[in-house]
Design a protein around this motif. Structure first.
Motif, PDB file in Angstrom:
ATOM      1  N   PHE A 237       1.041  -1.212  -0.099  1.00  0.00           N
ATOM      2  CA  PHE A 237      -0.100  -0.088   0.051  1.00  0.00           C
ATOM      3  C   PHE A 237       0.847   1.238  -0.070  1.00  0.00           C
ATOM      4  O   PHE A 237       0.636   2.217  -0.869  1.00  0.00           O
ATOM      5  CB  PHE A 237      -0.861   0.059   1.217  1.00  0.00           C
ATOM      6  CG  PHE A 237      -1.821   1.056   1.424  1.00  0.00           C
ATOM      7  CD1 PHE A 237      -3.044   1.357   0.787  1.00  0.00           C
ATOM      8  CD2 PHE A 237      -1.320   2.340   1.798  1.00  0.00           C
ATOM      9  CE1 PHE A 237      -3.644   2.340   0.880  1.00  0.00           C
ATOM     10  CE2 PHE A 237      -2.046   3.608   1.988  1.00  0.00           C
ATOM     11  CZ  PHE A 237      -3.220   3.439   1.622  1.00  0.00           C
ATOM     12  N   LYS A 238       2.023   1.093   0.876  1.00  0.00           N
ATOM     13  CA  LYS A 238       2.895   2.455   0.907  1.00  0.00           C
ATOM     14  C   LYS A 238       3.399   2.713  -0.481  1.00  0.00           C
ATOM     15  O   LYS A 238       3.865   3.815  -0.637  1.00  0.00           O
ATOM     16  CB  LYS A 238       3.963   2.308   1.992  1.00  0.00           C
ATOM     17  CG  LYS A 238       3.465   2.322   3.206  1.00  0.00           C
ATOM     18  CD  LYS A 238       4.650   2.287   4.306  1.00  0.00           C
ATOM     19  CE  LYS A 238       4.225   2.104   5.865  1.00  0.00           C
ATOM     20  NZ  LYS A 238       5.290   1.817   6.840  1.00  0.00           N
ATOM     21  N   ASP A 239       3.567   1.595  -1.309  1.00  0.00           N
ATOM     22  CA  ASP A 239       4.326   1.829  -2.544  1.00  0.00           C
ATOM     23  C   ASP A 239       3.327   2.690  -3.489  1.00  0.00           C
ATOM     24  O   ASP A 239       3.669   3.616  -4.115  1.00  0.00           O
ATOM     25  CB  ASP A 239       4.716   0.462  -3.156  1.00  0.00           C
ATOM     26  CG  ASP A 239       5.527   0.727  -4.394  1.00  0.00           C
ATOM     27  OD1 ASP A 239       6.589   1.491  -4.203  1.00  0.00           O
ATOM     28  OD2 ASP A 239       5.318  -0.013  -5.397  1.00  0.00           O
ATOM     29  N   PHE A 240       1.872   2.327  -3.411  1.00  0.00           N
ATOM     30  CA  PHE A 240       1.106   3.044  -4.317  1.00  0.00           C
ATOM     31  C   PHE A 240       0.796   4.642  -3.684  1.00  0.00           C
ATOM     32  O   PHE A 240       0.963   5.498  -4.491  1.00  0.00           O
ATOM     33  CB  PHE A 240      -0.357   2.356  -4.264  1.00  0.00           C
ATOM     34  CG  PHE A 240      -0.613   0.957  -4.202  1.00  0.00           C
ATOM     35  CD1 PHE A 240       0.517   0.399  -5.149  1.00  0.00           C
ATOM     36  CD2 PHE A 240      -1.539   0.400  -3.487  1.00  0.00           C
ATOM     37  CE1 PHE A 240       0.315  -1.123  -5.071  1.00  0.00           C
ATOM     38  CE2 PHE A 240      -1.827  -1.080  -3.563  1.00  0.00           C
ATOM     39  CZ  PHE A 240      -0.935  -1.724  -4.290  1.00  0.00           C
ATOM     40  N   PHE A 241       0.922   4.419  -2.354  1.00  0.00           N
ATOM     41  CA  PHE A 241       0.626   5.882  -1.751  1.00  0.00           C
ATOM     42  C   PHE A 241       1.986   6.803  -2.198  1.00  0.00           C
ATOM     43  O   PHE A 241       1.804   8.004  -2.303  1.00  0.00           O
ATOM     44  CB  PHE A 241       0.528   5.471  -0.223  1.00  0.00           C
ATOM     45  CG  PHE A 241       0.183   6.640   0.547  1.00  0.00           C
ATOM     46  CD1 PHE A 241      -0.973   7.476   0.449  1.00  0.00           C
ATOM     47  CD2 PHE A 241       1.109   7.103   1.603  1.00  0.00           C
ATOM     48  CE1 PHE A 241      -1.234   8.415   1.542  1.00  0.00           C
ATOM     49  CE2 PHE A 241       0.729   8.121   2.410  1.00  0.00           C
ATOM     50  CZ  PHE A 241      -0.558   8.914   2.410  1.00  0.00           C
ATOM     51  N   VAL A 273      -4.788   0.254  -5.491  1.00  0.00           N
ATOM     52  CA  VAL A 273      -5.662  -0.015  -4.186  1.00  0.00           C
ATOM     53  C   VAL A 273      -6.860  -0.927  -4.469  1.00  0.00           C
ATOM     54  O   VAL A 273      -6.901  -1.926  -3.673  1.00  0.00           O
ATOM     55  CB  VAL A 273      -6.009   1.166  -3.470  1.00  0.00           C
ATOM     56  CG1 VAL A 273      -6.887   0.925  -2.203  1.00  0.00           C
ATOM     57  CG2 VAL A 273      -4.708   1.925  -2.836  1.00  0.00           C
ATOM     58  N   SER A 274      -7.611  -0.574  -5.649  1.00  0.00           N
ATOM     59  CA  SER A 274      -8.542  -1.690  -5.887  1.00  0.00           C
ATOM     60  C   SER A 274      -8.356  -2.926  -6.307  1.00  0.00           C
ATOM     61  O   SER A 274      -8.714  -3.854  -5.640  1.00  0.00           O
ATOM     62  CB  SER A 274      -9.267  -1.086  -7.164  1.00  0.00           C
ATOM     63  OG  SER A 274      -9.867   0.180  -6.533  1.00  0.00           O
ATOM     64  N   HIS A 275      -6.857  -3.177  -7.134  1.00  0.00           N
ATOM     65  CA  HIS A 275      -6.568  -4.439  -7.218  1.00  0.00           C
ATOM     66  C   HIS A 275      -6.293  -5.221  -6.052  1.00  0.00           C
ATOM     67  O   HIS A 275      -6.723  -6.370  -5.976  1.00  0.00           O
ATOM     68  CB  HIS A 275      -5.195  -4.386  -8.176  1.00  0.00           C
ATOM     69  CG  HIS A 275      -5.673  -4.041  -9.470  1.00  0.00           C
ATOM     70  ND1 HIS A 275      -6.242  -5.062 -10.119  1.00  0.00           N
ATOM     71  CD2 HIS A 275      -5.272  -3.033 -10.143  1.00  0.00           C
ATOM     72  CE1 HIS A 275      -6.268  -4.662 -11.673  1.00  0.00           C
ATOM     73  NE2 HIS A 275      -5.775  -3.208 -11.552  1.00  0.00           N
ATOM     74  N   LYS A 276      -5.727  -4.458  -5.000  1.00  0.00           N
ATOM     75  CA  LYS A 276      -5.404  -5.149  -3.892  1.00  0.00           C
ATOM     76  C   LYS A 276      -6.468  -5.628  -2.813  1.00  0.00           C
ATOM     77  O   LYS A 276      -6.376  -6.687  -2.173  1.00  0.00           O
ATOM     78  CB  LYS A 276      -4.160  -4.262  -3.043  1.00  0.00           C
ATOM     79  CG  LYS A 276      -3.216  -4.893  -2.012  1.00  0.00           C
ATOM     80  CD  LYS A 276      -1.940  -5.314  -2.325  1.00  0.00           C
ATOM     81  CE  LYS A 276      -1.282  -6.028  -1.497  1.00  0.00           C
ATOM     82  NZ  LYS A 276      -1.522  -7.513  -2.013  1.00  0.00           N
ATOM     83  N   PHE A 277      -7.301  -4.537  -2.498  1.00  0.00           N
ATOM     84  CA  PHE A 277      -8.453  -4.632  -1.746  1.00  0.00           C
ATOM     85  C   PHE A 277      -9.665  -4.709  -1.987  1.00  0.00           C
ATOM     86  O   PHE A 277     -10.500  -4.539  -0.968  1.00  0.00           O
ATOM     87  CB  PHE A 277      -8.134  -3.272  -0.563  1.00  0.00           C
ATOM     88  CG  PHE A 277      -6.471  -3.284   0.049  1.00  0.00           C
ATOM     89  CD1 PHE A 277      -6.077  -4.327   0.852  1.00  0.00           C
ATOM     90  CD2 PHE A 277      -5.627  -2.446  -0.543  1.00  0.00           C
ATOM     91  CE1 PHE A 277      -4.869  -4.391   1.410  1.00  0.00           C
ATOM     92  CE2 PHE A 277      -4.406  -2.195   0.083  1.00  0.00           C
ATOM     93  CZ  PHE A 277      -3.794  -3.269   0.849  1.00  0.00           C
ATOM     94  N   TRP A 278     -10.019  -4.602  -3.167  1.00  0.00           N
ATOM     95  CA  TRP A 278     -11.413  -4.782  -3.595  1.00  0.00           C
ATOM     96  C   TRP A 278     -12.142  -5.835  -3.077  1.00  0.00           C
ATOM     97  O   TRP A 278     -13.350  -5.802  -2.456  1.00  0.00           O
ATOM     98  CB  TRP A 278     -11.493  -4.727  -5.036  1.00  0.00           C
ATOM     99  CG  TRP A 278     -12.798  -4.434  -5.792  1.00  0.00           C
ATOM    100  CD1 TRP A 278     -14.097  -5.173  -6.024  1.00  0.00           C
ATOM    101  CD2 TRP A 278     -13.402  -3.129  -6.064  1.00  0.00           C
ATOM    102  NE1 TRP A 278     -15.060  -4.650  -6.504  1.00  0.00           N
ATOM    103  CE2 TRP A 278     -14.793  -3.364  -6.374  1.00  0.00           C
ATOM    104  CE3 TRP A 278     -12.751  -1.942  -6.007  1.00  0.00           C
ATOM    105  CZ2 TRP A 278     -15.471  -2.088  -6.829  1.00  0.00           C
ATOM    106  CZ3 TRP A 278     -13.765  -0.779  -6.358  1.00  0.00           C
ATOM    107  CH2 TRP A 278     -14.701  -1.018  -6.827  1.00  0.00           C
ATOM    108  N   ALA A 279     -11.539  -7.073  -3.169  1.00  0.00           N
ATOM    109  CA  ALA A 279     -12.285  -8.038  -2.491  1.00  0.00           C
ATOM    110  C   ALA A 279     -12.728  -8.024  -0.930  1.00  0.00           C
ATOM    111  O   ALA A 279     -13.775  -8.651  -0.614  1.00  0.00           O
ATOM    112  CB  ALA A 279     -11.413  -9.566  -2.890  1.00  0.00           C
TER     113      ALA A 279
END
Ligand SMILES: [Zn+2]
Length: 424
Positions: A237-241, A273-279
């Motif tokens: 997450f920190k990487d996208f952020f 973030v969606s790819h990682k946490f959508w589910a």
């Protein structure tokens, strides 16, 4: 005599060439240009079905404000492959991949990442720049290596810090000298404190090891794995952020210190973030099993990131100034993985992106008919009173404009903006 004839012929040749050039690039209509300041904020993968409930709760006030004073619609993505580099290039050129040349992430033969020098169509920022409008382009996909623009270009590769085995590539920015000035603004994930990202997670709700051990064996293993993966997810997450923070800092710096008429900022965090946490946010809608731990900790991560994206939008609008025309768009929507082996891939992408436009000459009527990612460039050209290329695949979003504006600036066409090979 011969000399005079030679001069006459040269003059005639010059006139013909000039006329041809005018036909091609539409000069002589330069007086029709509309002076306006224009900010485009690209939010990758922003999805209406996630946006709408947040709007209803008043959690996206900056997007709402633009929607209230402008127009918005569903923006049809490219089918069948909703690959971001392909789509953002279509948005930048008004052309489909067969014309713009960016058909994938990688070149199918060389397997190398496709880069801006492979693109075979001109961009709207290039066209606007040629007409004298100054432009800043930040973070746009497939913008490396930086091209010469009438202003500033900070490429998508700028966000990556140099490593011992990977020195910084050339042409991260245009002009080259801009690089030293903005390098200190690059945010790297290691510099982000946990306290800066804790608002995106409910870490206190994580299942404890003892709690997991009371579960039936299969579930216990799943939860134990989820618990041990928490730190890794937060690092990612920190990487996208960090990427979004980097491009935001650069945008704010350039808007303050080197303002241009046009500013284009691409932010990828909403998609990553969606790819990682959508589910974890919509477990009932996806075809994968989600650990209880992930539901508890990351269940609101996408929504909270959307709120953060709205804050970034608000800051950019405030920084760029009142009276500007603002466009917000996403290249595709999001629907989450349909099966475990689709998780994280482009199949998560949904067919409809977000489009919002507000500013002088734009109606304030709320929702308009669905449009397409192909229509972004023609619509931007119309915003500046410029003709659209007959060879473009999109059309001007007529419904977005006030009647009076269209009367004063009727949509015009020229054969093409492309420059013949021999004149490049
Ligand atoms: Zn994506």
């Amino acid at each position: 005599m011969i000399g005079q004839f030679g001069i006459a012929r040269a003059t005639l040749g010059l006139v013909v060439v000039t006329l041809l050039l005018c036909l091609v690039i539409g000069c002589g209509n330069r007086g029709g240009d509309v002076e306006r300041r224009f900010l485009l904020v690209g939010l990758d993968g922003l999805e209406w079905s996630a946006v709408e409930p947040l709007l209803e709760k008043g959690r996206l006030p900056n997007l709402q404000a633009l929607m209230d004073r402008g127009v918005w619609c569903r923006l049809r993505s490219l089918e069948p492959k909703r690959k971001s580099p392909v789509i953002w290039t279509t948005m930048a050129t008004g052309k489909l991949p067969d014309k713009h040349g960016i058909s994938d992430y990688f070149d199918p033969t060389t397997k190398k990442l496709l880069t801006s020098n492979v693109r075979s169509a001109r961009t709207f920022w290039d066209i606007l720049g040629e007409r004298g409008h100054t432009v800043t382009v930040i973070g746009w996909l497939v913008s490396w290596p930086a091209e010469e623009v009438n202003g500033y270009m900070v490429t998508d590769y700028f966000r990556y810090p140099p490593k011992p085995d990977r020195p910084l590539p050339e042409k991260l920015t245009y002009p080259d000298e801009l690089l030293a000035e903005i390098e200190p603004l690059r945010v790297v994930n290691k510099s982000i404190a946990d306290s800066e990202v804790e608002r995106f997670f409910n870490l206190a709700n994580a299942m404890s090891g003892e709690e997991a051990q009371r579960l039936p064996v299969a579930e216990m293993f799943r939860e134990m794995r989820a618990i041990s993966d928490l730190d890794g997810h937060i690092e990612q997450f920190k990487d996208f952020f960090a990427a979004d923070r980097t491009f935001m800092a650069v945008a704010q710096h350039i808007i303050r210190k080197r303002p241009t008429d046009v500013c284009i900022v691409y932010l990828r965090g909403t998609d990553s973030v969606s790819h990682k946490f959508w589910a974890a946010g919509w477990p009932g809608d996806v075809g994968v099993e989600v650990a209880e731990t992930d539901l508890r900790v990351f269940g609101e991560t996408v929504e909270r990131y959307y709120e953060y994206a709205d804050e970034m939008l608000g800051e950019l609008v405030a920084e760029f100034g009142d009276g500007a025309t603002i466009m917000v768009c996403s290249d595709h929507g999001f629907e989450g993985p349909r099966s475990p082996n689709e998780r994280g891939g482009i199949k998560d992408h949904g067919p409809l992106g977000v489009f919002v436009l507000a500013g002088a000459g734009i109606r304030s009527v709320g929702e308009i008919e669905e449009t397409s990612v192909r229509d972004i460039t023609p619509t931007i050209l119309e915003l500046f009173g410029l003709p659209i290329g007959d060879d473009m695949d999109g059309v001007v979003m007529m419904e977005a404009f006030e009647e009076g504006y269209l009367r004063a600036h009727p949509v015009r066409k020229i054969p093409t903006y492309e420059i013949p090979e021999e004149e490049k």
